[in-house]
Design an enzyme around this catalytic site. Structure first.
Site, mmCIF file in Angstrom:
data_model
loop_
_atom_site.group_PDB
_atom_site.id
_atom_site.type_symbol
_atom_site.label_atom_id
_atom_site.label_comp_id
_atom_site.label_asym_id
_atom_site.label_seq_id
_atom_site.Cartn_x
_atom_site.Cartn_y
_atom_site.Cartn_z
ATOM 1 C CE LYS A 191 48.749 29.938 36.466
ATOM 2 N NZ LYS A 191 47.762 28.920 36.886
ATOM 3 C CG ASP A 223 44.500 28.936 37.606
ATOM 4 O OD1 ASP A 223 44.905 29.366 38.697
ATOM 5 O OD2 ASP A 223 45.021 27.961 37.028
ATOM 6 C CG ASP A 247 41.442 45.406 33.622
ATOM 7 O OD1 ASP A 247 40.251 45.713 33.821
ATOM 8 O OD2 ASP A 247 42.056 45.760 32.607
ATOM 9 C CG ASP A 251 35.346 44.342 34.628
ATOM 10 O OD1 ASP A 251 35.335 45.231 35.493
ATOM 11 O OD2 ASP A 251 35.557 44.572 33.424
#
Length: 358
Positions: A191, A223, A247, A251
């Site tokens: 970012k 994002d 993290d 997923d």
């Protein structure tokens, strides 16, 4: 080859799925002339109940003295009210820190038989093979200062996102080395348009890339990456990113494959690697023989491949998993019309039965 493996089954469905992995590893070892010694120890909530602490000294000593660690899962509602430093999840952070496990490798590869289990269209996900390389011991989970303090109007919670050149360099090297064995494409996620720590991340990754000119490097904001994983996941080969972003994104990538219960992970760095499925303890189905042991079994295959350099033996396990799925067997999380529904024990037995077949 004789190897000692610390077995930390942990909480929830951990004790149900770990035996399946042990049985498969033991069988593969014996058929290939290798000997694996499996040594159990308490961790997480189980250890809290036994000793009052999530990572007892004896468990940590065993992990350090073993050739690899096989971990089931930790955590559950029973221990949620404990002080933060005594919760089961602190065992994971402790093991990563004390074993020097700075790189987490999480593959998200779709078994063609499970394409319809994903919530995305078959044409979007068919053929995906993504490896998320997550930095594991730095960033906001470990940065200081952190805590909760009183203020005149209530409380203030704070954490610190911090990275050093050394931490970024070593995880970038893992990503580029991994990509060299795959499709030679690394996408670094940050970012950098907002965070100074991400600006450094981008600079250092770009500098490391100079030694890996045979690998293509792309940069992407986190994002946008979250969106692109849903829009066009096949554009990714190796994704490398920070602890926090990894993290979350790992997923998301896992669910592209149809179920988080399918996927393994490897935590690497120092001499002892740690291998675990990514799905967590799933306390809502614990003790009901509903768990999917494939992620745990596949974690054992990753252990053979990455810690013991037993690629052929790892291939045997992965082929056995493929065979069982092709035969139409499914656990509840990947159930499909016309499938043969089985529980954790039976799925483990079927994978064991299919070793060396096909």
């Amino acid at each position: 080859m004789n190897k000692r493996i610390a077995v930390l089954a942990g909480d929830g469905i951990g004790p149900e799925i770990v035996p399946a992995a042990i049985n498969v590893l033991d069988a593969v070892g014996k058929s290939s002339g290798h000997s694996f010694e499996f040594v159990p120890a308490a961790v997480g909530g189980q250890a809290i109940d036994d000793t009052g602490w999530p990572l007892p000294d004896d468990t940590l000593a065993l992990a350090k003295s073993s050739d690899a660690v096989l971990l089931g899962a930790v955590g559950g509602p029973k221990w949620e009210g404990l002080a933060y430093e005594r919760r089961p999840e602190r065992a994971l952070l402790g093991l990563r820190e004390k074993l020097g496990l700075f790189a987490n490798l999480r593959p998200a590869k779709l078994y063609s038989e499970l394409a319809d289990a994903s919530t995305l269209k078959r044409e979007v996900i068919e053929g995906i093979d993504v490896m998320v390389v997550r930095e594991l011991t730095g960033g906001i989970y470990f940065g200081k200062p952190k805590g909760v303090e009183k203020t005149p109007t209530g409380h203030r919670g704070f954490n610190t996102e911090v990275y050093t050149t050394e931490e970024i360099t070593r995880i970038a090297k893992v990503a580029f080395e991994t990509a060299r064995k795959r499709r030679k494409l690394v996408t670094s996620i940050d970012k950098a348009n907002v965070l100074e720590s991400s600006e450094l991340w981008r600079q250092v990754v770009s500098e490391v890339h100079k030694d890996y000119q045979d690998v293509e490097l792309r940069h992407m904001y986190v994002d946008n990456c979250a969106m692109q994983l849903i829009r066009n996941p096949k554009q990714f080969d190796v994704i490398v990113t920070t602890n926090l972003f990894g993290d979350i994104l790992s997923d998301e990538a896992a669910m592209l494959t149809g179920s988080i219960g399918m996927l393994p992970s490897a935590s690497m760095g120092a001499a002892v690697g740690m291998y675990e499925p990514i799905h967590g303890s799933a306390p809502d189905i614990a003790g009901k023989d509903l768990a999917n042991p494939i992620g745990m079994i596949a974690s054992g295959a990753m252990m053979l491949r990455y810690s013991f350099d037993l690629g052929k033996e790892a291939d045997l396990i992965e082929q056995a998993i493929q065979n069982v799925l092709a035969q139409g067997y499914r656990t509840k999380d990947i159930e499909a019309p016309g499938a043969k529904l089985v529980g954790a024990k039976e799925m483990g037995r079927l994978v064991l039965q299919n070793l060396g077949q096909g």
